[in-house]
Motif scaffolding. Structure first.
Motif, PDB file in Angstrom:
ATOM      1  N   GLN A  27     -17.338  -7.028 -75.968  1.00 17.79           N
ATOM      2  CA  GLN A  27     -17.203  -8.118 -76.932  1.00 17.79           C
ATOM      3  C   GLN A  27     -16.061  -9.055 -76.535  1.00 17.79           C
ATOM      4  OE1 GLN A  27     -16.765  -6.411 -80.829  1.00 17.79           O
ATOM      5  NE2 GLN A  27     -18.792  -5.465 -80.810  1.00 17.79           N
ATOM      6  N   ALA A  28     -14.927  -8.485 -76.142  1.00 15.68           N
ATOM      7  CA  ALA A  28     -13.793  -9.316 -75.721  1.00 15.68           C
ATOM      8  C   ALA A  28     -14.143 -10.126 -74.474  1.00 15.68           C
ATOM      9  CB  ALA A  28     -12.580  -8.433 -75.464  1.00 15.68           C
ATOM     10  N   ALA A  29     -14.883  -9.519 -73.533  1.00 15.05           N
ATOM     11  CA  ALA A  29     -15.277 -10.241 -72.326  1.00 15.05           C
ATOM     12  C   ALA A  29     -16.224 -11.393 -72.656  1.00 15.05           C
ATOM     13  CB  ALA A  29     -15.933  -9.270 -71.333  1.00 15.05           C
ATOM     14  N   ALA A  30     -17.132 -11.196 -73.623  1.00 18.36           N
ATOM     15  CA  ALA A  30     -18.046 -12.272 -74.017  1.00 18.36           C
ATOM     16  C   ALA A  30     -17.278 -13.438 -74.641  1.00 18.36           C
ATOM     17  CB  ALA A  30     -19.083 -11.732 -74.999  1.00 18.36           C
ATOM     18  N   VAL A  31     -16.293 -13.127 -75.470  1.00 17.23           N
ATOM     19  CA  VAL A  31     -15.485 -14.200 -76.077  1.00 17.23           C
ATOM     20  C   VAL A  31     -14.684 -14.927 -75.005  1.00 17.23           C
ATOM     21  CG1 VAL A  31     -13.647 -14.683 -77.718  1.00 17.23           C
ATOM     22  CG2 VAL A  31     -15.398 -13.009 -78.284  1.00 17.23           C
ATOM     23  N   GLN A  32     -14.132 -14.185 -74.048  1.00 18.92           N
ATOM     24  CA  GLN A  32     -13.369 -14.811 -72.968  1.00 18.92           C
ATOM     25  C   GLN A  32     -14.262 -15.690 -72.104  1.00 18.92           C
ATOM     26  OE1 GLN A  32      -9.991 -14.559 -72.486  1.00 18.92           O
ATOM     27  NE2 GLN A  32     -10.330 -16.140 -70.923  1.00 18.92           N
ATOM     28  N   GLN A  33     -15.482 -15.257 -71.857  1.00 21.34           N
ATOM     29  CA  GLN A  33     -16.419 -16.070 -71.082  1.00 21.34           C
ATOM     30  C   GLN A  33     -16.748 -17.374 -71.797  1.00 21.34           C
ATOM     31  OE1 GLN A  33     -20.019 -13.986 -70.131  1.00 21.34           O
ATOM     32  NE2 GLN A  33     -20.821 -15.630 -68.820  1.00 21.34           N
ATOM     33  N   HIS A  34     -16.931 -17.298 -73.114  1.00 19.02           N
ATOM     34  CA  HIS A  34     -17.163 -18.527 -73.886  1.00 19.02           C
ATOM     35  C   HIS A  34     -15.973 -19.459 -73.799  1.00 19.02           C
ATOM     36  CE1 HIS A  34     -16.769 -20.849 -77.692  1.00 19.02           C
ATOM     37  NE2 HIS A  34     -18.045 -21.133 -77.440  1.00 19.02           N
ATOM     38  N   SER A  35     -14.763 -18.898 -73.849  1.00 18.54           N
ATOM     39  CA  SER A  35     -13.574 -19.732 -73.769  1.00 18.54           C
ATOM     40  C   SER A  35     -13.444 -20.395 -72.405  1.00 18.54           C
ATOM     41  CB  SER A  35     -12.324 -18.878 -74.058  1.00 18.54           C
ATOM     42  OG  SER A  35     -11.163 -19.680 -74.045  1.00 18.54           O
ATOM     43  N   ASN A  36     -13.772 -19.664 -71.342  1.00 22.05           N
ATOM     44  CA  ASN A  36     -13.695 -20.261 -70.007  1.00 22.05           C
ATOM     45  C   ASN A  36     -14.765 -21.332 -69.800  1.00 22.05           C
ATOM     46  OD1 ASN A  36     -11.605 -18.490 -69.420  1.00 22.05           O
ATOM     47  ND2 ASN A  36     -12.959 -16.971 -68.483  1.00 22.05           N
ATOM     48  N   ALA A  37     -15.920 -21.159 -70.446  1.00 19.46           N
ATOM     49  CA  ALA A  37     -17.013 -22.114 -70.274  1.00 19.46           C
ATOM     50  C   ALA A  37     -16.745 -23.446 -70.967  1.00 19.46           C
ATOM     51  CB  ALA A  37     -18.318 -21.511 -70.807  1.00 19.46           C
ATOM     52  N   LEU A  38     -15.727 -23.507 -71.809  1.00 22.97           N
ATOM     53  CA  LEU A  38     -15.421 -24.763 -72.496  1.00 22.97           C
ATOM     54  C   LEU A  38     -15.022 -25.864 -71.524  1.00 22.97           C
ATOM     55  CD1 LEU A  38     -13.380 -23.409 -75.570  1.00 22.97           C
ATOM     56  CD2 LEU A  38     -15.726 -24.278 -75.553  1.00 22.97           C
ATOM     57  N   TYR A  39     -14.489 -25.495 -70.345  1.00 18.33           N
ATOM     58  CA  TYR A  39     -14.015 -26.490 -69.385  1.00 18.33           C
ATOM     59  C   TYR A  39     -15.007 -26.709 -68.255  1.00 18.33           C
ATOM     60  CZ  TYR A  39      -9.590 -26.026 -71.815  1.00 18.33           C
ATOM     61  OH  TYR A  39      -8.625 -26.028 -72.780  1.00 18.33           O
ATOM     62  N   ASP A  40     -16.179 -26.096 -68.347  1.00 21.72           N
ATOM     63  CA  ASP A  40     -17.205 -26.364 -67.343  1.00 21.72           C
ATOM     64  C   ASP A  40     -17.794 -27.763 -67.579  1.00 21.72           C
ATOM     65  OD1 ASP A  40     -16.765 -23.852 -66.368  1.00 21.72           O
ATOM     66  OD2 ASP A  40     -18.505 -22.939 -67.368  1.00 21.72           O
ATOM     67  N   GLY A  41     -17.861 -28.565 -66.504  1.00 18.64           N
ATOM     68  CA  GLY A  41     -18.377 -29.932 -66.635  1.00 18.64           C
ATOM     69  C   GLY A  41     -17.546 -30.787 -67.568  1.00 18.64           C
ATOM     70  N   PHE A  42     -16.228 -30.682 -67.445  1.00 19.70           N
ATOM     71  CA  PHE A  42     -15.352 -31.390 -68.387  1.00 19.70           C
ATOM     72  C   PHE A  42     -15.495 -32.910 -68.252  1.00 19.70           C
ATOM     73  CE2 PHE A  42     -11.325 -33.137 -69.880  1.00 19.70           C
ATOM     74  CZ  PHE A  42     -11.144 -32.451 -71.066  1.00 19.70           C
ATOM     75  N   ALA A  43     -15.707 -33.396 -67.039  1.00 18.01           N
ATOM     76  CA  ALA A  43     -15.802 -34.853 -66.845  1.00 18.01           C
ATOM     77  C   ALA A  43     -17.032 -35.410 -67.555  1.00 18.01           C
ATOM     78  CB  ALA A  43     -15.854 -35.182 -65.360  1.00 18.01           C
ATOM     79  N   GLY A  44     -18.178 -34.730 -67.421  1.00 13.80           N
ATOM     80  CA  GLY A  44     -19.371 -35.206 -68.105  1.00 13.80           C
ATOM     81  C   GLY A  44     -19.229 -35.142 -69.616  1.00 13.80           C
ATOM     82  N   LYS A  45     -18.599 -34.102 -70.102  1.00 16.05           N
ATOM     83  CA  LYS A  45     -18.361 -33.995 -71.542  1.00 16.05           C
ATOM     84  C   LYS A  45     -17.425 -35.113 -72.021  1.00 16.05           C
ATOM     85  CE  LYS A  45     -18.935 -28.959 -71.698  1.00 16.05           C
ATOM     86  NZ  LYS A  45     -18.269 -27.654 -71.988  1.00 16.05           N
ATOM     87  N   GLN A  46     -16.454 -35.434 -71.186  1.00 16.10           N
ATOM     88  CA  GLN A  46     -15.533 -36.504 -71.583  1.00 16.10           C
ATOM     89  C   GLN A  46     -16.254 -37.846 -71.666  1.00 16.10           C
ATOM     90  OE1 GLN A  46     -12.180 -36.933 -68.965  1.00 16.10           O
ATOM     91  NE2 GLN A  46     -11.327 -38.678 -70.087  1.00 16.10           N
ATOM     92  N   GLN A  47     -17.157 -38.112 -70.720  1.00 16.87           N
ATOM     93  CA  GLN A  47     -17.901 -39.360 -70.764  1.00 16.87           C
ATOM     94  C   GLN A  47     -18.780 -39.432 -72.003  1.00 16.87           C
ATOM     95  OE1 GLN A  47     -17.551 -41.954 -68.721  1.00 16.87           O
ATOM     96  NE2 GLN A  47     -19.047 -43.095 -69.970  1.00 16.87           N
ATOM     97  N   ALA A  48     -19.428 -38.331 -72.336  1.00 15.01           N
ATOM     98  CA  ALA A  48     -20.251 -38.314 -73.544  1.00 15.01           C
ATOM     99  C   ALA A  48     -19.403 -38.503 -74.785  1.00 15.01           C
ATOM    100  CB  ALA A  48     -21.028 -37.004 -73.620  1.00 15.01           C
ATOM    101  N   ARG A  49     -18.232 -37.910 -74.783  1.00 12.71           N
ATOM    102  CA  ARG A  49     -17.351 -38.085 -75.947  1.00 12.71           C
ATOM    103  C   ARG A  49     -16.851 -39.530 -76.044  1.00 12.71           C
ATOM    104  NH1 ARG A  49     -14.495 -34.425 -78.930  1.00 12.71           N
ATOM    105  NH2 ARG A  49     -16.350 -33.166 -78.452  1.00 12.71           N
ATOM    106  N   ALA A  50     -16.604 -40.173 -74.902  1.00 21.63           N
ATOM    107  CA  ALA A  50     -16.188 -41.584 -74.921  1.00 21.63           C
ATOM    108  C   ALA A  50     -17.293 -42.465 -75.504  1.00 21.63           C
ATOM    109  CB  ALA A  50     -15.828 -42.042 -73.505  1.00 21.63           C
ATOM    110  N   THR A  51     -18.537 -42.198 -75.161  1.00 22.44           N
ATOM    111  CA  THR A  51     -19.647 -42.972 -75.712  1.00 22.44           C
ATOM    112  C   THR A  51     -19.755 -42.795 -77.217  1.00 22.44           C
ATOM    113  OG1 THR A  51     -20.836 -42.750 -73.603  1.00 22.44           O
ATOM    114  CG2 THR A  51     -22.121 -43.377 -75.540  1.00 22.44           C
ATOM    115  N   ASP A  52     -19.597 -41.569 -77.661  1.00 22.26           N
ATOM    116  CA  ASP A  52     -19.670 -41.305 -79.097  1.00 22.26           C
ATOM    117  C   ASP A  52     -18.529 -42.002 -79.849  1.00 22.26           C
ATOM    118  OD1 ASP A  52     -21.867 -39.749 -78.592  1.00 22.26           O
ATOM    119  OD2 ASP A  52     -20.753 -37.847 -78.572  1.00 22.26           O
ATOM    120  N   LEU A  53     -17.338 -41.962 -79.281  1.00 23.19           N
ATOM    121  CA  LEU A  53     -16.203 -42.609 -79.945  1.00 23.19           C
ATOM    122  C   LEU A  53     -16.376 -44.125 -79.966  1.00 23.19           C
ATOM    123  CD1 LEU A  53     -13.209 -40.529 -78.505  1.00 23.19           C
ATOM    124  CD2 LEU A  53     -14.091 -40.500 -80.844  1.00 23.19           C
ATOM    125  N   ALA A  54     -16.890 -44.702 -78.862  1.00 21.41           N
ATOM    126  CA  ALA A  54     -17.106 -46.145 -78.822  1.00 21.41           C
ATOM    127  C   ALA A  54     -18.140 -46.564 -79.858  1.00 21.41           C
ATOM    128  CB  ALA A  54     -17.542 -46.562 -77.424  1.00 21.41           C
TER     129      ALA A  54
END
Length: 231
Positions: A27-54
């Motif tokens: 269970q702890a490993a699954a939570v840690q994996q989810h936490s690490n996956a938050l930064y996967d593809g950060f640039a694409g997520k940032q671009q999508a967030r910029a579009t939403d904010l605009a």
């Protein structure tokens, strides 16, 4: 058998604890994996967030349709004034859209990072909770092993009773009367046929023996004819 029951119960308790620890670790490993996956593809997520904010920043100007409202002609005035106002309104809308895009791009990084940080904090809390469960489960194991050590008490009690009965049988065998076929110890029957001290004492005379009774009458030197009377 009692020791075998204790060993089996101890093994079951240890195996159950290992299974619980492995499940909590997963269970702890699954939570840690989810936490690490938050930064996967950060640039694409940032671009999508910029579009939403605009888009959110443009909404007061464009409304729900996403386009600037049309300019209505005034009741009085020339077409030049109306065209000039429309041109200025269009410029203002374009500038507002450009500023909204720029502000969305500027805020996208911090907004996305803040969202991921909050999610990571939640994951860290869950991992800490799982760690508490693991420590609590490990602290219960000594009590489970203590309970397992009493699994063979019944057999141990029966074994103790059997051992006690065996000792009683050994003592009874050692204290039994000898067989009649074995020679008996000699007894003293010369004093009136009684082998006891009281019988021996009863056979003796009432008065103690004296030297005279053993050797007859003592010689007497009281006669007058005794040549040794002079002194």
């Amino acid at each position: 058998m009692g020791q075998s029951q204790v060993a089996a119960a101890s093994n079951r308790a240890a195996a159950a604890e290992r299974a619980r620890q492995q499940q909590l670790q997963q269970q702890a490993a699954a939570v840690q994996q989810h936490s690490n996956a938050l930064y996967d593809g950060f640039a694409g997520k940032q671009q999508a967030r910029a579009t939403d904010l605009a888009a959110a920043l443009r909404s007061p100007q464009t409304g729900a349709s996403g386009t600037p409202p049309p300019v209505e002609a005034p009741a009085t005035g020339s077409n030049i004034t109306t065209q000039g106002e429309a041109a200025q309104r269009s410029n203002a809308s374009a500038y507002g859209a450009q500023q909204a895009d720029a502000l969305g791009a500027l805020r996208s990084f911090s907004d996305l990072l803040g969202t991921d940080t909050r999610l990571q904090a939640r994951d860290a809390g869950q991992i800490g909770q799982v760690g508490n469960f693991m420590r609590g489960s490990a602290s219960v194991l000594p009590m489970e092993l203590n309970a397992a050590s009493h699994a063979g008490d019944t057999m141990k009690t029966l074994g103790g009773l059997a051992g006690g009965l065996g000792k009683v049988g050994v003592v009874a065998g050692l204290s039994a009367k000898p067989d009649s076929g074995l020679p008996s110890l000699p007894v003293f029957t010369g004093f009136g046929g009684s082998p006891t001290i009281e019988g021996v004492a009863a056979s003796q005379p009432a008065q103690p023996l004296s030297l005279a009774s053993a050797f007859g009458s003592l010689p007497s030197f009281a006669g007058s004819s005794n040549p040794y009377r002079s002194f």
